[in-house]
Design a protein around this motif. Structure first.
Motif, PDB file in Angstrom:
ATOM      1  N   GLN A  82       3.726   9.866  -4.986  1.00  0.00           N
ATOM      2  CA  GLN A  82       2.493  10.496  -4.494  1.00  0.00           C
ATOM      3  C   GLN A  82       1.397   9.465  -4.324  1.00  0.00           C
ATOM      4  OE1 GLN A  82       2.085  13.548  -7.484  1.00  0.00           O
ATOM      5  NE2 GLN A  82       3.123  15.078  -6.216  1.00  0.00           N
ATOM      6  N   ARG A  83       1.325   8.521  -5.237  1.00  0.00           N
ATOM      7  CA  ARG A  83       0.331   7.454  -5.141  1.00  0.00           C
ATOM      8  C   ARG A  83       0.603   6.581  -3.917  1.00  0.00           C
ATOM      9  NH1 ARG A  83      -0.251   2.561  -9.501  1.00  0.00           N
ATOM     10  NH2 ARG A  83      -1.879   1.445  -8.419  1.00  0.00           N
ATOM     11  N   LYS A 118      -0.442   8.229  -0.458  1.00  0.00           N
ATOM     12  CA  LYS A 118      -1.855   8.510  -0.166  1.00  0.00           C
ATOM     13  C   LYS A 118      -2.398   7.597   0.885  1.00  0.00           C
ATOM     14  CE  LYS A 118      -3.145  10.620  -4.470  1.00  0.00           C
ATOM     15  NZ  LYS A 118      -3.945  10.594  -5.644  1.00  0.00           N
TER      16      LYS A 118
END
Length: 163
Positions: free
Chosen positions: A159-160, A163
């Motif tokens: 998820q990081r 982004k």
């Protein structure tokens, strides 16, 4: 294979739509513009994160009760410069999970295999920068954690990265 199948489904749906409703629109410039925008937008939306398929499969296996292993688990808050090595570490540990699944005949073997296949395709023929690798930890330097914590950290790292 999942991505390829989804692309085929999307193409087939566009074909059906084209044949039934939009053929008349293609006779003018506005219709052609709308058509090209509609066919281009799904690709950009889906292509925003190269790990999307991996993330879906991680969601499938995270509740598995028949995978019981301790794995070297990188922290989700590692330096961004080490992000690629962290991802490689997670995929290396996924091989351990796959091996465990083959031994115990776990119910999520196919999902684990898909994670490895989709992840490894992103790393093919790509070398790690040697100066970066000196600054970052090796997989074995991370703390061993249980399967649930491993998957949670893996999801956070993806998820990081997305982004």
């Amino acid at each position: 294979q999942k991505t390829h199948l989804k692309n085929l489904c999307l193409q087939y749906q566009l074909y059906l739509l084209l044949n039934s409703h939009i053929l008349g629109l293609l006779k003018n410039e506005t219709g052609l513009t709308i058509f090209f925008l509609c066919t281009y937008l799904p690709k950009t939306a889906a292509g925003h994160c190269k790990w999307a398929e991996v993330l879906k499969d991680l969601e499938q296996i995270k509740t598995s009760e028949d995978i019981d292993v301790s794995l070297y688990t990188a922290n989700a808050d590692e330096d961004m410069e080490c992000q690629e090595l962290v991802m490689r570490c997670f995929f290396l540990e996924m091989k351990v999970i796959l091996h465990e699944c083959y031994i115990t005949n776990c119910s999520k073997t196919q999902d684990v295999f898909n994670i490895l296949k989709n992840g490894n395709a992103s790393f093919e023929n790509k070398q790690v920068n040697s100066t970066t690798s000196k600054k970052c930890k090796e997989c074995e330097e991370y703390e061993e954690k249980n399967f649930t914590e491993f998957i949670q950290n893996f999801v956070k790292v993806i998820q990081r990265d997305c982004k």
